[in-house]
Design a protein around this motif. Sequence first.
Motif, PDB file in Angstrom:
ATOM      1  N   ALA A  27      70.771   4.044 -12.403  1.00 50.75           N
ATOM      2  CA  ALA A  27      70.463   5.267 -13.139  1.00 50.75           C
ATOM      3  C   ALA A  27      69.543   4.984 -14.314  1.00 50.75           C
ATOM      4  CB  ALA A  27      71.763   5.917 -13.615  1.00 50.75           C
ATOM      5  N   ASP A  28      69.767   3.848 -14.981  1.00 55.31           N
ATOM      6  CA  ASP A  28      68.935   3.468 -16.122  1.00 55.31           C
ATOM      7  C   ASP A  28      67.477   3.265 -15.699  1.00 55.31           C
ATOM      8  OD1 ASP A  28      68.918   3.111 -18.855  1.00 55.31           O
ATOM      9  OD2 ASP A  28      70.544   1.660 -18.793  1.00 55.31           O
ATOM     10  N   ILE A  29      67.282   2.571 -14.605  1.00 55.26           N
ATOM     11  CA  ILE A  29      65.922   2.316 -14.121  1.00 55.26           C
ATOM     12  C   ILE A  29      65.235   3.617 -13.722  1.00 55.26           C
ATOM     13  CG2 ILE A  29      64.593   1.214 -12.279  1.00 55.26           C
ATOM     14  CD1 ILE A  29      66.670  -1.051 -12.321  1.00 55.26           C
ATOM     15  N   ILE A  30      65.969   4.493 -13.041  1.00 50.66           N
ATOM     16  CA  ILE A  30      65.398   5.792 -12.648  1.00 50.66           C
ATOM     17  C   ILE A  30      65.009   6.600 -13.887  1.00 50.66           C
ATOM     18  CG2 ILE A  30      65.942   8.011 -11.572  1.00 50.66           C
ATOM     19  CD1 ILE A  30      67.707   6.455  -9.587  1.00 50.66           C
ATOM     20  N   LEU A  31      65.864   6.577 -14.911  1.00 53.14           N
ATOM     21  CA  LEU A  31      65.586   7.313 -16.147  1.00 53.14           C
ATOM     22  C   LEU A  31      64.308   6.808 -16.815  1.00 53.14           C
ATOM     23  CD1 LEU A  31      66.397   9.311 -18.382  1.00 53.14           C
ATOM     24  CD2 LEU A  31      67.821   7.502 -19.363  1.00 53.14           C
ATOM     25  N   LEU A  32      64.170   5.481 -16.908  1.00 51.43           N
ATOM     26  CA  LEU A  32      62.980   4.916 -17.552  1.00 51.43           C
ATOM     27  C   LEU A  32      61.727   5.170 -16.720  1.00 51.43           C
ATOM     28  CD1 LEU A  32      64.484   1.558 -18.881  1.00 51.43           C
ATOM     29  CD2 LEU A  32      63.982   3.643 -20.162  1.00 51.43           C
ATOM     30  N   LEU A  33      61.858   5.155 -15.405  1.00 52.36           N
ATOM     31  CA  LEU A  33      60.716   5.496 -14.549  1.00 52.36           C
ATOM     32  C   LEU A  33      60.307   6.956 -14.743  1.00 52.36           C
ATOM     33  CD1 LEU A  33      61.648   3.628 -11.238  1.00 52.36           C
ATOM     34  CD2 LEU A  33      59.825   3.032 -12.857  1.00 52.36           C
TER      35      LEU A  33
END
Length: 588
Positions: A67-73
């Motif tokens: 979820a963190d990676i998706i948010l930053l993307l």
Amino acid sequence: MQLIMLLIFLPMVSAFAVVLSRSMALQYMLTGVTALTLTLISGYLFFTPLEFSVNSVALLDYLFIGADIILLLFFISQGYAFKNMKVLGLALLQLLIYLFIEIFLAHGGGVFLHVDTLAKVMFLIINGVGGIIVVYALHYMRDEAMSALKKRFFIAGLLLFLSIMNLIVMANSLLLFFFLFEMTTLASYLLIAFRGDDISRANALRALWMNQIGGVVILLGTVVAIGAFESVYFDVLMHASGGYLLFVIALLSMAAWVKGALLPFDSWLLGAMVAPTPVSAILHSATMVKIAPFMILKFAPVLAGTLAGSLLSVGASLVFVAASYLALSKEMLKEILGYSTIALLALMMAIAAIGTAESSVLVMVLIFFHAVSKALLFLGAGVIEKQHHVKSIEAMKGLVERAPQSTWIMILGFIALTLPPFGLFMGKLWAIELLASTLVVMPQYLIVLLALIVGSVIMVLLYFKVASHLLANRSDEAPHEKEYLPIGFSFPLYYLIALLGFATLFLLYNAHENALYWLGLPFMIIIIVPYFLKTLRSFDRSKVYHCGEREEFDGAELYFQLNALSRERLYLFFTLIFIGLGVSGVLS
């Protein structure tokens, strides 16, 4: 434990149900039941002395990483789509640091969620105040020029915001806290940009990149924490020792400075005013900005007596004075409320950084009463804007005749911020006593004490300035119909007034103060002011004229107009304090 999970998942389920519901009555039922349930759970937990903990689970860790990676993307995509290099660059930097942590730095398991007294106080604010703002939002959004589906998504977004906030005050992991910190940033970005016009989008992007600075320093603090202590868990760090610990706490305090919109980061919070009023209320009172003093309270014992703690306390107290002064120079009601919020957040952080048990209790009192009072004022401002199309305090002249009920509610909100026995006055009074008692061993707190006194005087002048406009009348006021407040507006407002009264009695009872003595002044005001307004109804209370022209003099505004560099110098000064906070963590 089931109650804790309800605080997280009930708003999510309700948000999904609201989006699917086309019936306004069903939407009211869903939001009302959700707000009531969350408030009752929060009240029960507050009066329950037990603390709760949840250990980390590998599956949850992987879910949050994804979820963190998706948010930053997503942040990267927004920076690219709107050609905003600040958003794009900061998002890329966060993603690189985050991937470096997850790939190259090992950190063991530990307590994932923890509920303590501070979290329970925050639950009361998030759910008891934030929940009623969501109910208010249903009626507020009825006349907005947008599709019914978009309105339902707006209400769902507010409900999800409550869920995020309930989770962030329980987070015991730096990495989980970072994810939720940036989720609040995402929520504010989407809510500020909700109307979709150019002004809303520009302010939303500013809020995004400024809050991303806070995310960057949290990740840097996480890198230092893992390198020095091989842990990302708050409970482990709070029992650690060594200079690196203060560096970690200093970096996290910098994130709190950004999230609290302390100068020079005030523009993101002021820009949120372009959003619908429920956004202003939920950002400024019940939820997101309260992360700032919450973070300082969480690390207060470590900050006590340190260079970093002293610099934070002194710097934030100076922001209290500066933001109060800036508020005094403004004419738009929401802008005044915004700057006064920044000022009081700075005061809370200044007192919390003292690091004693007494200062922590004081700040919790200030946080709660500020949340209720500012929610009342913002919702009242929304009513005045919607029903009477008034945004500036100058245009409020005659409002006491056209809208006596709304005017009196606003006056009561300002009384709650200014006079005894309400918690903000009592908290400031007790803070003066606390600071005076610490001067012998900590003489630097003399600056904080003087700033508290000066800033409080300016705030009183500010509130009386607004109140004088609210009570101003014109003898040529046109005939008007009796003010009608629909239940969608009146119920949330009177709920907040009742909550304010109950909390005041609870405070005085537990503080062992003379309740009858402190309650005398506001009751006299409540009795006398309506009579005063009635007797002055036929008089022209407009400002005086000189040589046929209206006298308009505002010393604070004139100062900033005559000296164009003054604001830049002010921002430079606080930028240096912000940077110095991180440096002080290394030197402590």
